[in-house]
Enzyme design. Structure first.
Site: not given
Ligand code: ARG
Length: 466
Positions: A151, A272, A278, A285
């Site tokens: 979980h 970024s 970043k 992803e």
């Protein structure tokens, strides 16, 4: 002459044509045509001279296709017609004899089977390479503790190697699923003709042997209706892409500042355009996001085949784009996963700190009571009470007093503190397949064996040369 009195409506022609995508089958179509021509000569349908000119013409066609000089024409509906049209331009009227005892129905089934077999073998090889990278990663982090999660809550500590090896076994099962695809493409459809067989005493087994099939499909109706092997590839690809998505998702989570467990190498990250600090794990992803695309291809073809009357229907032309895109997407993802895992770095202190949270030892305290004869259900409740007391009073489990312990259970004594301080929560997981180091080493050896066996020559080599 033609049966039709009107030319095709250009919109129909556009809808009907598959040449824009099925040209990818060209090498298989040419290989198949060579084998078919040789068989026709042996069957006495072609004479030696005719065979020689067809084979010479097919060589030229292949050269043109490979060099990119093959002249595709607007009227070429599909790759089968384009190859035959060009062959006839090169060798003359004898080119028209190649299609004797063959239909585009058994022809396309054969091309797609060859393509699928070839690419299933490549996918297996890509998976083996990825497994080797996973194994190497596990070996480098064999005894690094980290929290295991359920979980997404810290549950029980495990070694990083143990977690990483979970992916080895997923990819092992994937490889087996693609090996099944090799079996699903082991029998030759060609020779079924349009659906009923052909009016010549052809030698299908000769063609099968030429093209690397193990035998021939026993039923001509089934041979031209069947696309199971495409569904099998897509189903295997769906599961495999799903595994890769879970790997990607974990890398995304773990490389966040909040977890700080790992960092992907610069070669696998982007910056970024606005926030200079970043470093985004885009590759991970995208591994996460590609899975539904592959699954959609599977669902789409299952939909196409659903309720389709036997035998060939033009609907089945829709098999190819789903297959091709799944093959390409999966190959890209497998290569990316491997590259990313090869360059990833883990942070031992962050992992260890997260794994040393005492609450993660709750199961071990419960098992201490079990060893004293307390039924597990009851000891679970006792430890839940201890955790609640500790959390509510802002203390660690080991900061509970002896008196407090005894209030919860008279089976609790000083060993409670030992269980917490010894930190043997990983080494106590001694069951087969568990995280104790000896078990992880055993698992590594087993995984090495699996890869060694896989590296031995395969039964199906995907070679479709004559
Ligand atoms: N382009 C067709 C396909 O991909 C080839 C088979 C055509 N057969 C036919 N009877 N029209 O399925």
């Amino acid at each position: 002459m033609s049966r039709f009195s009107q030319p095709q409506d250009p919109i129909f022609a556009q809808l009907n044509a598959s040449i824009s995508f099925d040209r990818r089958l060209a090498p298989y179509d040419v290989a198949q045509s060579r084998a078919h021509a040789r068989m026709l000569e042996r069957a006495g349908v072609l004479d030696e001279e005719e065979l020689a000119s067809l084979l010479g013409g097919l060589d030229s066609v292949q050269e043109e296709l490979e060099s990119g000089s093959f002249p595709f024409l607007p009227d070429d509906e599909d790759i089968h017609m384009a190859v035959e049209r060009r062959l006839t331009e090169i060798v003359g009227a004898v080119g028209g004899k190649l299609h004797t005892a063959r239909s585009r129905n058994d022809q396309v089934a054969t091309d797609v089977a060859l393509f699928t077999r070839d690419h299933a073998a490549r996918t297996v090889a890509d998976l083996r390479a990825l497994q080797a990278a996973v194994l190497e990663l596990a070996e480098r982090h064999i005894d690094w503790p980290m929290p295991g999660y359920t979980h997404l809550q810290r549950a029980q500590p495990i070694y990083l190697a143990h977690h990483v090896l979970a992916y080895f076994w997923m990819f092992e099962r994937d490889a087996r699923r693609f090996e099944h695809v090799l079996e699903a493409t082991a029998l030759l459809p060609l020779g079924a003709g349009a659906l009923a067989g052909v009016n010549f005493a052809t030698d299908r087994r000769f063609v099968a042997e030429q093209l690397g099939f193990e035998g021939v499909m026993p039923n001509s109706v089934d041979a031209v209706s069947n696309r199971d092997f495409v569904l099998d590839y897509l189903a295997a690809a769906t599961t495999c892409a799903t595994h890769l998505s879970r790997l990607g998702a974990e890398i995304v989570l773990w490389s966040s500042e909040e977890f700080g467990f790992c960092e992907v190498s610069d070669a696998w990250a982007s910056g970024s355009s606005i926030m200079p600090q970043k470093k985004n794990p885009d590759a991970a992803e995208l591994l996460r996001a590609k899975a539904p695309r592959v699954a959609a291809h599977f669902a789409a073809l299952a939909g196409v085949m659903h309720g389709l009357p036997l035998t060939y229907n033009k609907d089945m032309q829709e098999d190819k784009e789903h297959l091709f895109d799944a093959v390409d997407t999966l190959a890209l993802c497998l290569a990316a996963a491997r590259g990313m895992l090869t360059g990833i770095s883990f942070r031992q202190e962050r992992l260890a700190a997260a794994a040393s949270d005492e609450l993660i030892a709750a199961t071990d305290v419960a098992d201490l009571l079990v060893r004293r004869g307390v039924p597990f259900r009851q000891s679970h409740g006792v430890v839940a009470g201890l955790v609640r007391e500790a959390v509510q009073s802002g203390r660690k489990l080991s900061e509970l007093t002896r008196e407090e312990l005894e209030r919860h259970s008279d089976a609790l004594d000083g060993e409670f503190y030992e269980v917490l301080s010894q930190r043997s929560w990983l080494e106590s997981k001694v069951s087969e397949g568990g995280t104790a180091l000896a078990r992880v080493r055993e698992q590594l050896a087993y995984a090495h064996d699996k890869l060694a066996v896989a590296a031995a020559p395969a039964r199906f080599n995907g070679d479709q040369s004559a």
